[in-house]
Design an enzyme around this catalytic site. Structure first.
Site, mmCIF file in Angstrom:
data_model
loop_
_atom_site.group_PDB
_atom_site.id
_atom_site.type_symbol
_atom_site.label_atom_id
_atom_site.label_comp_id
_atom_site.label_asym_id
_atom_site.label_seq_id
_atom_site.Cartn_x
_atom_site.Cartn_y
_atom_site.Cartn_z
ATOM 1 N N SER A 146 0.863 -1.184 0.000
ATOM 2 C CA SER A 146 0.000 0.000 0.000
ATOM 3 C C SER A 146 0.888 1.218 0.000
ATOM 4 O O SER A 146 2.047 1.153 0.434
ATOM 5 C CB SER A 146 -0.893 0.006 1.244
ATOM 6 O OG SER A 146 -1.532 1.247 1.415
ATOM 7 N N TYR A 159 -2.574 -1.057 10.227
ATOM 8 C CA TYR A 159 -2.417 -1.094 8.773
ATOM 9 C C TYR A 159 -1.088 -0.475 8.365
ATOM 10 O O TYR A 159 -0.350 -1.037 7.547
ATOM 11 C CB TYR A 159 -3.584 -0.348 8.115
ATOM 12 C CG TYR A 159 -3.725 -0.591 6.632
ATOM 13 C CD1 TYR A 159 -4.308 -1.761 6.158
ATOM 14 C CD2 TYR A 159 -3.296 0.353 5.709
ATOM 15 C CE1 TYR A 159 -4.460 -1.986 4.787
ATOM 16 C CE2 TYR A 159 -3.440 0.138 4.342
ATOM 17 C CZ TYR A 159 -4.019 -1.025 3.895
ATOM 18 O OH TYR A 159 -4.157 -1.244 2.544
#
Length: 278
Positions: A146, A159
């Site tokens: 990401s 995350y």
């Protein structure tokens, strides 16, 4: 890497980026094992892909498998199915991800889930495949990380940290095994129109809407098919960093050139987002 005739495994393939990559690989002539916790979704996708391939007279085929791809026994089964149905695995797309946890109050269970899915699933897949790839002199590992793994994820410590770890692992693989014929790519998008964004970060949990807004307001939200097209190009070029949002590279450069200034800027952005959320 030539995708025609290649054998691939794609995890998190029931929807979103994983489903789009799986379809794009088959369209490019690869045979693909699709893995997901949602057995019904991944089975329906495999059936659709195979029907489309027959109608378009394409050589690629798809095979669905269910299971938790952070479990090494499931990974071993995916490799066995691929080998039995299609042949030795050439490409592994470690795409499954989770938004488990958010803030500093994230409990041990959330940290465990995030670490297992966003990082250890990649480690275990590489552990199972890389020795054989080295012996063959070729292989390809694609990690879906990401932009949060290069920058950070406002609103979600779990995350951000686990995606940083995924980027770090992909880097290490590329450095350590590149001379052995192993290619590695690391996919680092910002906003993509997937359930992970729409129902993960943007769910009802306290703080989730802040994390979602940090993504959606930072740039264009792309469709999974757009990301998959760029992934296919990157595999063809054997390019390490895959950035569907090119501005991420500028952000990353600014971060590296002046860390304190970058952190101050991110704090300002966070204040703006919090103000917008009342």
């Amino acid at each position: 890497m030539q995708l025609t005739g290649a054998v691939a495994i794609v995890t998190g393939a029931g929807a979103g980026i994983g489903a789009a990559i799986a379809r794009a690989l088959v369209d490019a002539g690869a045979d693909v094992v699709l893995a997901d916790l949602d057995v019904a979704a991944v089975t329906a996708l495999a059936d659709s892909i195979n029907a489309d391939s027959i109608n378009a007279d394409r050589p690629g085929r798809a095979r669905a498998c269910g299971g938790d791809v952070s479990d090494e026994t499931v990974i071993a089964e995916l490799i066995r199915v691929a080998d039995t149905e299609f042949g030795p695995v050439d490409l592994y797309v470690a795409n499954a991800g989770t938004t488990a946890g958010l803030g500093l109050d994230s409990d041990e269970a959330a940290w465990t889930t995030a670490t297992q899915v966003n990082l250890m699933a990649h480690v275990r897949a590489a552990r199972a495949l890389v020795p054989g790839w080295v012996a063959r002199g070729r292989g390809y590992f694609l990690s879906t990380a990401s932009a949060a793994g290069l920058l950070t994820q406002i609103g979600s410590v779990t995350y951000s940290v686990t995606k940083h770890a995924a980027v770090g692992f992909a880097e290490w693989l590329a450095v350590t095994y590149g001379d052995d014929g192993i290619a590695v790519s690391c996919l680092c998008p910002m906003g993509v129109n997937t359930e992970l964004l729409n129902s993960g970060f943007a769910g009802a949990r306290d703080g989730a809407s802040l994390a979602a807004s940090a993504v959606t307001q930072a740039g264009e939200v792309l469709e999974p098919a757009q990301v998959a097209e760029l992934v296919i190009e990157a595999i063809g070029d054997e390019r390490f960093l895959v950035l569907p949002h090119p501005q991420v590279l500028d952000m990353y450069r600014r971060k590296g050139s002046d860390y304190d200034r970058w952190i101050a800027g991110m704090r300002r952005y966070q204040r703006t987002l919090r103000h917008g959320h009342g």
